[in-house]
Enzyme design. Structure first.
Site, PDB file in Angstrom:
ATOM      1  N   GLU A 115      53.174  39.093  38.161  1.00 36.83           N
ATOM      2  CA  GLU A 115      52.321  38.756  39.296  1.00 36.83           C
ATOM      3  C   GLU A 115      52.412  37.268  39.589  1.00 36.83           C
ATOM      4  O   GLU A 115      53.079  36.515  38.868  1.00 36.83           O
ATOM      5  CB  GLU A 115      50.873  39.182  39.005  1.00 36.83           C
ATOM      6  N   ASP A 222      23.871  38.192  38.778  1.00 35.41           N
ATOM      7  CA  ASP A 222      22.580  38.262  38.090  1.00 35.41           C
ATOM      8  C   ASP A 222      22.523  37.373  36.842  1.00 35.41           C
ATOM      9  O   ASP A 222      21.545  36.659  36.619  1.00 35.41           O
ATOM     10  CB  ASP A 222      22.272  39.715  37.703  1.00 35.41           C
ATOM     11  N   HIS A 243      40.960  36.750  46.818  1.00 40.69           N
ATOM     12  CA  HIS A 243      42.208  37.495  46.633  1.00 40.69           C
ATOM     13  C   HIS A 243      42.944  37.493  47.970  1.00 40.69           C
ATOM     14  O   HIS A 243      42.364  37.806  49.008  1.00 40.69           O
ATOM     15  CB  HIS A 243      41.931  38.925  46.181  1.00 40.69           C
ATOM     16  N   ARG A 290      47.249  32.312  43.449  1.00 41.83           N
ATOM     17  CA  ARG A 290      46.394  32.900  44.479  1.00 41.83           C
ATOM     18  C   ARG A 290      45.771  31.874  45.417  1.00 41.83           C
ATOM     19  O   ARG A 290      45.584  32.146  46.600  1.00 41.83           O
ATOM     20  CB  ARG A 290      45.283  33.732  43.823  1.00 41.83           C
ATOM     21  N   HIS A 351      36.806  37.345  45.541  1.00 43.33           N
ATOM     22  CA  HIS A 351      37.312  38.235  44.491  1.00 43.33           C
ATOM     23  C   HIS A 351      36.805  37.899  43.099  1.00 43.33           C
ATOM     24  O   HIS A 351      36.463  38.788  42.332  1.00 43.33           O
ATOM     25  CB  HIS A 351      38.843  38.173  44.505  1.00 43.33           C
ATOM     26  N   ARG A 386      42.047  30.942  38.628  1.00 41.64           N
ATOM     27  CA  ARG A 386      42.440  31.915  37.608  1.00 41.64           C
ATOM     28  C   ARG A 386      43.847  32.433  37.836  1.00 41.64           C
ATOM     29  O   ARG A 386      44.207  32.820  38.944  1.00 41.64           O
ATOM     30  CB  ARG A 386      41.459  33.101  37.613  1.00 41.64           C
TER      31      ARG A 386
END
Length: 537
Positions: A115, A222, A243, A290, A351, A386
């Protein structure tokens, strides 16, 4: 209720920890709380896979570490990166032993995908529903473990600390201690308390702060919001990963994810004129990290005045595509898109949160007896962006490390000190509150929040937009807190309250960062600063 070990969240992070601690202490009780069904988690919706150095003849820890550091754009914690990369393969072997089925080739070897941002093929996957397969295996094992109790439809309202015993607690308080949680039992609509020796937060992400997201509706930040209210440390919330390729369906939320593995297998991004535009933005083209791909798509959409670009898979071969991505193939076909004949319309969607609850190398938060792992935590692995498929790996590694630290405390350090509070924990006080009269006060505020975050705090930002976002966030906060003080607690109200807190933290972090780095791009500060620092709130 009293329990030895309390886990908030039933995704890969929470279940990894719960399974290990329950096996080590079969005589002790492990309670796992989830606010809907146990399998409704962010983990379930992870398509692409889990990264790990598997083929040591072609790959190495050093390569995976380097790829992660490059993606993180200077803000990764090197220790965290080395921990996750080097300990990750062993954690992957464990979930295989639990029953997770990764795809294999005809020879029986694992098929390794590649990826964006990865220099080698190292992604293990199960078709295009890897997270769902991992969740299945972990949940199946957890439900067959006698000392694990999974409680569904139980919404955690707040962490219990000294604050609830009448003491003044501020961010400067050195010994903030978590004694458990207040929860809304959705079966009887009563707020109850669960007291625990140790609590682990594995509450997932916060994508629902945005109008368009790949996250399920439960992803309302949360855990981050509760820790912030309890005066715990939060960091790097400005780094929200979009994303690049969510299926473009106007008005549909959550958005259907088109996994990065499609581009890893040869999919090509094209604009409305059919141009393969990524070569103008990065030499890695469609396999750039990304943040770069998402900004490139955003730029093309603004330049051409369109609401999406296209992912071209027509050249990939039907048999191979259907074998690797059956879920995507069927979804597109249901919308009249035959990927062998038509290009797939895609656009970026919120994302993943790279920041979160600040933790150390053992998943400890700044609050005693409180641990955090998974997307709600900021371990230092991701830095400013990330690397694809590192998230599931991180969740397993830090779930395991939280378990190791607790074992060390219990067995080698004489137990966890000062677990019991000095006074009785009071029951929840709902006096003076009434049933909500109009749900529109909640639903409309949620729409306003998502609109503000999407328009002002998206892929590209500037100082004026952030200032406007903060003013609107302040107003939403005031209105919602007034509603919270006078209305009986409901999951919808709590989620709105949490999302407003998360939105505030994202905006505040973005205002503090006077540079453009990784996922945070500010047109008023387009250059990177030479000073590398985390944004701690």
């Amino acid at each position: 209720m009293q329990t030895d070990f309390l886990v908030i969240g039933s995704g890969i992070a929470g279940l990894t920890y719960a399974l290990k601690i329950s096996e080590r202490y079969p005589e002790k009780k492990v309670v796992v709380i989830t606010k809907t069904q146990a399998d409704e988690t962010n983990t379930k919706y992870a398509q692409g896979g889990v990264a790990g150095v598997w083929d040591e003849d072609k790959d190495s820890f050093d390569k995976h570490i380097e790829d992660t550091l490059i993606a993180g754009d200077g803000l990764c914690n090197l220790q965290a990166v080395e921990i996750v990369v080097k300990e990750g393969p062993e954690r992957i072997r464990e979930i295989i032993e639990y029953g997770t089925r990764f795809d294999k080739d005809a020879a029986g070897d694992y098929e390794l995908g590649r990826e964006g941002g990865h220099s080698e093929h190292r992604i293990l996957h199960h078709k295009d529903v890897t997270g769902k397969e991992i969740e299945r295996a972990l949940l199946e094992k957890a439900t067959n473990t006698p000392n694990i109790e999974v409680i569904n439809h139980c919404f955690v309202v707040d962490l219990i600390t000294q604050h609830h015993l009448g003491y003044l607690v501020t961010k400067s308080t050195l010994d903030i201690t978590c004694y458990g949680v207040y929860v809304l039992n959705q079966r009887n609509q009563q707020i109850e308390k669960i007291v625990a020796n140790t609590t682990l937060l594995a509450t997932g992400g916060c994508g629902q702060a945005y109008r368009t997201t790949t996250n399920p509706r439960i992803a309302t930040g949360d855990g981050v919001a509760m820790v912030y209210r309890a005066k715990g440390r939060i960091e790097n919330m400005e780094f929200i990963q979009f994303h690049p390729t969510a299926l473009y369906e106007p008005g549909v939320s959550p958005s259907f994810l088109i996994t990065e593995a499609v581009r890893g297998d040869g999919g090509i991004l094209r604009n409305k004129d059919g141009e393969a535009f990524m070569e103008r933005y990065d030499e890695r083209k469609d396999l750039a990290p990304r943040d770069i791909v998402a900004r490139a798509i955003d730029s093309e959409m603004k330049r051409t005045g369109t609401e999406h670009v296209y992912l071209d898979c027509r050249h990939m071969g039907q048999e191979k595509f259907v074998h690797h991505f059956p879920n995507i193939y069927e979804k597109c076909l249901s919308l009249g898109i035959d990927v062998m004949l038509h290009m797939i319309p895609v656009a970026p969607a919120a994302h993943y949160s790279c920041g979160g609850i600040k933790t150390d190398e053992w998943a400890r938060t700044s609050i005693r007896h409180l641990y955090a792992c998974g997307e709600c935590a900021s371990t230092g692995l991701h830095g400013a962006n990330r690397l694809a498929s590192n998230s599931l790996l991180e969740a397993m590694v830090y779930g395991h490390r939280a378990y190791l630290h607790i074992v060390e405390q219990l067995e080698y350090n004489g137990g966890l000190p000062d677990v019991k509070p000095e006074a009785d924990i009071p029951d929840w006080n709902a006096s003076g509150t009434t049933d909500p009269r109009e749900m529109i006060l909640i639903t409309q505020s949620l729409k306003e929040l998502q609109q503000v975050m999407s328009d002002y705090v998206g892929i590209v930002r500037n100082d004026v937009r952030l200032q406007r976002a903060m003013k609107r966030m302040d107003l939403l906060y005031e209105e919602t807190e007034q509603l919270y003080e006078t209305t009986k607690v409901s999951p919808q109200l709590c989620e709105l309250r949490n999302l407003i807190t998360v939105g505030y933290l994202i905006v505040k972090g973005a205002q503090f960062r006077k540079e453009s780095r990784g996922l945070h791009y500010n047109t008023d500060h387009p250059e990177k600063s030479s000073l590398l620092q985390n944004t701690i709130l």
